[in-house]
Enzyme design. Sequence first.
Site, mmCIF file in Angstrom:
data_model
loop_
_atom_site.group_PDB
_atom_site.id
_atom_site.type_symbol
_atom_site.label_atom_id
_atom_site.label_comp_id
_atom_site.label_asym_id
_atom_site.label_seq_id
_atom_site.Cartn_x
_atom_site.Cartn_y
_atom_site.Cartn_z
ATOM 1 N N ARG A 51 18.660 -77.341 40.927
ATOM 2 C CA ARG A 51 18.797 -78.730 40.177
ATOM 3 C C ARG A 51 19.800 -78.869 39.270
ATOM 4 N NH1 ARG A 51 13.031 -76.832 40.278
ATOM 5 N NH2 ARG A 51 13.531 -75.906 38.159
ATOM 6 N N ASP A 53 21.934 -80.657 36.373
ATOM 7 C CA ASP A 53 21.692 -81.616 35.039
ATOM 8 C C ASP A 53 22.228 -82.827 35.083
ATOM 9 O OD1 ASP A 53 19.797 -79.870 33.515
ATOM 10 O OD2 ASP A 53 21.513 -78.729 32.883
ATOM 11 N N ARG A 199 27.415 -73.310 31.668
ATOM 12 C CA ARG A 199 27.957 -74.226 30.384
ATOM 13 C C ARG A 199 28.126 -73.347 29.031
ATOM 14 N NH1 ARG A 199 24.401 -79.644 31.017
ATOM 15 N NH2 ARG A 199 25.489 -79.838 29.075
#
Lengths: 255, 255
Positions: A51, A53, A199
């Site tokens: 999944r 973001d 990230r």
Amino acid sequence: MTKWALKLEYNGTAFVGWQRQDSGLSIQEVLEQAATNLNKGAPVSSIVAGRTDSGVHAEAQVAMIQLPEGYRPKQIRDALNYHMKPHLLVVREAAVAPDGWNPRFSAIHRAYRYRILNRRARPALLEGQVWHVAAPLDTVKMHAAAQLLVGTHDFTSFRAAACQAKSPIRTLERLDVAQDGALITFAVEARSFLHHQVRNFVGTLRLVGDGSWPIERVLQALAARDRAAAGPTAPAEGLSLVAVTYKDDPFKFET
Amino acid sequence: MTKWALKLEYNGTAFVGWQRQDSGLSIQEVLEQAATNLNKGAPVSSIVAGRTDSGVHAEAQVAMIQLPEGYRPKQIRDALNYHMKPHLLVVREAAVAPDGWNPRFSAIHRAYRYRILNRRARPALLEGQVWHVAAPLDTVKMHAAAQLLVGTHDFTSFRAAACQAKSPIRTLERLDVAQDGALITFAVEARSFLHHQVRNFVGTLRLVGDGSWPIERVLQALAARDRAAAGPTAPAEGLSLVAVTYKDDPFKFET
């Protein structure tokens, strides 16, 4: 019923992310609605490799849906693409899923790319697909620091508070930082990742690149097993899921 | 007054092209309006290396404007970029123009890139920056045919009716066609080009790539000196001006 493996490309900018949300349009919703159109209006649900973001892109996300028998792979691809217009989401390939195959649990390798545009001028051609950092970054130092993260470690310091993984231990196989003009590209590979792991790597390595941190502080951040010890989370827009690998690859015969 | 050389990047999608038009917003208008803001509201006009059509992009267009003395190069760049927000147009570099330098007439070399996305699925990540061709193209044949156009020729067959150049003779220095997955890239270089010349090359070579034309028909099209003998004009969105070269390069000391 036939289980279909789908290789998806999308620009994450206009989506709230993979997963359905009340706050806006998700990639999952657009895909499942298109599949529902091929299923005479009966709801179709999907399973996905990872999944992503809101704002995160994909060159090759992998998902699975189930539809009545009788379609050929090219029909599935073209019909889903027709129904997903004009959203920036397409099926690159469709293939019959092998028995027992699951896009998430069968994956043995994932590759992400993160891109920073490192110059004073904001992006025009890559708007929405890079993190714009105006301060000069030292890519050689960033790459050296990145190598301290490669290997099997407890990555608690680089894991989002919301991460649902049972274990914070992962094996980072690759974290290369390379520069081509103003574009800095991070190539990141592992079997699987924690939530926000890439990230958080980039947000931390940026501190090395701009001189705020000495290289060795990355080791201290890793050892601390404390999210507060590492750098901030880099923006979603620079991130793209570029490959998901399977031992039993459903796409091996498709081109 | 100081004459400034500007290296510009823009996404041409939302513009009517370089030149001012009543029909919508031009790159020229946004740049000149931003420069006017630095000139206490007095109008500023610009000269450009090559006027690009609506939808055509640039990684490195070159323009010249004149402003009162006293600015430093970085101030010019940053102030223009501030005033051009949120348009997808930025100044990458600003430099004092050498005496007698003209962005158009001093240019000794121009490089364009044209990109085709050659697959069934429409583009998601490169939407607006590639020509989507679904039919399979033979890049090897296209490259072979392209070599027949390299050199000094009368390019009347590849010249737009509206072209204002005095002579149809140009020296094409490079026309390479290369494939990387679904992406086909044309690298095209010459001292100067006729109007639509690159797009007419691509539209013609596509006919070779999809098998409509044998390779040698490109030679016949060239020899005909008749626009109707060559293929159609490829769409603007695949085209980008990637470099303009000067003997006396204003940007040589800037980074």
